[in-house]
Design a protein around this motif. Sequence first.
Motif, PDB file in Angstrom:
ATOM      1  N   ALA A 132       0.829  -1.207   0.000  1.00 59.28           N
ATOM      2  CA  ALA A 132       0.000   0.000   0.000  1.00 59.28           C
ATOM      3  C   ALA A 132       0.859   1.251   0.000  1.00 59.28           C
ATOM      4  O   ALA A 132       2.019   1.230   0.413  1.00 59.28           O
ATOM      5  CB  ALA A 132      -0.888   0.011   1.248  1.00 59.28           C
ATOM      6  N   PHE A 133       0.254   2.346  -0.449  1.00 58.14           N
ATOM      7  CA  PHE A 133       0.753   3.681  -0.136  1.00 58.14           C
ATOM      8  C   PHE A 133       0.295   3.936   1.287  1.00 58.14           C
ATOM      9  O   PHE A 133      -0.847   3.625   1.630  1.00 58.14           O
ATOM     10  CB  PHE A 133       0.091   4.746  -1.020  1.00 58.14           C
ATOM     11  N   HIS A 134       1.130   4.504   2.138  1.00 57.42           N
ATOM     12  CA  HIS A 134       0.668   4.912   3.469  1.00 57.42           C
ATOM     13  C   HIS A 134       1.626   5.911   4.085  1.00 57.42           C
ATOM     14  O   HIS A 134       2.744   6.089   3.621  1.00 57.42           O
ATOM     15  CB  HIS A 134       0.424   3.710   4.398  1.00 57.42           C
ATOM     16  N   SER A 135       1.147   6.570   5.100  1.00 59.54           N
ATOM     17  CA  SER A 135       1.948   7.563   5.799  1.00 59.54           C
ATOM     18  C   SER A 135       3.114   6.883   6.505  1.00 59.54           C
ATOM     19  O   SER A 135       2.949   5.861   7.167  1.00 59.54           O
ATOM     20  CB  SER A 135       1.071   8.298   6.822  1.00 59.54           C
ATOM     21  N   GLY A 136       4.267   7.447   6.323  1.00 58.62           N
ATOM     22  CA  GLY A 136       5.488   6.944   6.934  1.00 58.62           C
ATOM     23  C   GLY A 136       6.638   7.805   6.450  1.00 58.62           C
ATOM     24  O   GLY A 136       6.491   8.574   5.500  1.00 58.62           O
ATOM     25  N   SER A 137       7.772   7.654   7.043  1.00 57.40           N
ATOM     26  CA  SER A 137       8.913   8.481   6.673  1.00 57.40           C
ATOM     27  C   SER A 137       9.419   8.122   5.277  1.00 57.40           C
ATOM     28  O   SER A 137       9.733   6.963   5.018  1.00 57.40           O
ATOM     29  CB  SER A 137      10.054   8.302   7.662  1.00 57.40           C
ATOM     30  N   PRO A 138       9.518   9.110   4.370  1.00 62.04           N
ATOM     31  CA  PRO A 138      10.110   8.831   3.070  1.00 62.04           C
ATOM     32  C   PRO A 138      11.619   8.614   3.144  1.00 62.04           C
ATOM     33  O   PRO A 138      12.259   8.418   2.126  1.00 62.04           O
ATOM     34  CB  PRO A 138       9.777  10.067   2.229  1.00 62.04           C
ATOM     35  N   ASN A 139      12.149   8.617   4.355  1.00 60.64           N
ATOM     36  CA  ASN A 139      13.575   8.329   4.564  1.00 60.64           C
ATOM     37  C   ASN A 139      13.799   6.922   5.103  1.00 60.64           C
ATOM     38  O   ASN A 139      14.938   6.534   5.340  1.00 60.64           O
ATOM     39  CB  ASN A 139      14.177   9.341   5.543  1.00 60.64           C
ATOM     40  N   ARG A 140      12.699   6.165   5.320  1.00 60.86           N
ATOM     41  CA  ARG A 140      12.826   4.818   5.898  1.00 60.86           C
ATOM     42  C   ARG A 140      11.936   3.869   5.108  1.00 60.86           C
ATOM     43  O   ARG A 140      10.742   4.083   4.975  1.00 60.86           O
ATOM     44  CB  ARG A 140      12.400   4.841   7.366  1.00 60.86           C
ATOM     45  N   SER A 141      12.550   2.816   4.575  1.00 61.69           N
ATOM     46  CA  SER A 141      11.800   1.869   3.764  1.00 61.69           C
ATOM     47  C   SER A 141      10.832   1.050   4.618  1.00 61.69           C
ATOM     48  O   SER A 141      10.927   1.012   5.836  1.00 61.69           O
ATOM     49  CB  SER A 141      12.754   0.942   3.018  1.00 61.69           C
ATOM     50  N   SER A 142       9.892   0.435   3.913  1.00 61.69           N
ATOM     51  CA  SER A 142       8.865  -0.378   4.551  1.00 61.69           C
ATOM     52  C   SER A 142       8.835  -1.727   3.850  1.00 61.69           C
ATOM     53  O   SER A 142       9.348  -1.865   2.753  1.00 61.69           O
ATOM     54  CB  SER A 142       7.514   0.339   4.424  1.00 61.69           C
ATOM     55  N   GLY A 143       8.212  -2.721   4.438  1.00 59.03           N
ATOM     56  CA  GLY A 143       8.165  -4.080   3.891  1.00 59.03           C
ATOM     57  C   GLY A 143       7.434  -4.172   2.574  1.00 59.03           C
ATOM     58  O   GLY A 143       6.438  -4.869   2.474  1.00 59.03           O
ATOM     59  N   GLY A 144       7.912  -3.479   1.543  1.00 64.77           N
ATOM     60  CA  GLY A 144       7.307  -3.525   0.221  1.00 64.77           C
ATOM     61  C   GLY A 144       6.326  -2.403  -0.049  1.00 64.77           C
ATOM     62  O   GLY A 144       5.955  -2.163  -1.187  1.00 64.77           O
ATOM     63  N   CYS A 145       5.908  -1.711   0.981  1.00 60.67           N
ATOM     64  CA  CYS A 145       4.948  -0.606   0.806  1.00 60.67           C
ATOM     65  C   CYS A 145       5.647   0.646   0.290  1.00 60.67           C
ATOM     66  O   CYS A 145       6.853   0.678   0.120  1.00 60.67           O
ATOM     67  CB  CYS A 145       4.255  -0.291   2.133  1.00 60.67           C
TER      68      CYS A 145
END
Length: 182
Positions: A132-145
Motif C-alpha cells: 500500500a501507499f501509506h503515511s510513513g517516513s520517506p527516509n525509511r523503507s517499509s516491507g514492500g509498501c
Amino acid sequence: MSDNRRIRGRRRATIAGLVATAGVVLAGTALAGSPAAEAAYKEALVPGTPCTVTAKACVDLDSQRAWLFRNGKILRGPVPVATGGNGEATPIGHSLRVYRKDANHKSQESRLPNGAPAPMPQSVFFEDGGIAFHSGSPNRSSGGCVHLNPADAKAWFDYLQIGDKVQVVSAKQEKAERAKRH
C-alpha cells in the motif's frame, strides 16, 4: 547474544537481501514482456514521469518519487517516497489497481518494538500481500509498501479510488524498453 548468533543473523539478512534483489531483477525482466507492459509501452507518458496517461498514481523506484495524475496531467508531485525494505521489494507493475483503503490500518506483518502491530495510516492498497501507499517516513523503507509523508499520504488517500490504476516502475528500465520499440 553470542557473536556466532550475530554473524548467522547477518548472513541470513545478507542472503535475504540478495534473494529479494534477484527477485526484483527477474520480476522486472518478466514484466517487461507481459501484456500489461506491452500495452503500456504503446501509451503516451505523462510528461516528466515514467508512467502512462492512463495511470492515476505513479511510483519511480529509481528516483524514489511518486505522482498523482488527473486526465494524463500531473495533479501532485513529484513527492519523495521510500519503497521496499525488510527483505521485500515493492512490486513492479503497469496495471496494478487500488483494491482497498483503510484510514487507520494496523499491519499484521510489521510490528513495533513492543510487539504491537505497526500503524499504517492513510493506507491505499494496490497489490496483494498488503502492499500500500501509506503515511510513513520517506527516509525509511517499509516491507514492500510505499511510504509517503503525512500530507502526501492524505492526498493519495483522498484522491485514489477503488479500481484506479497504479504504476510502479523503474524509469531506467522503462526508457530502455521504449527505446527498443521505437
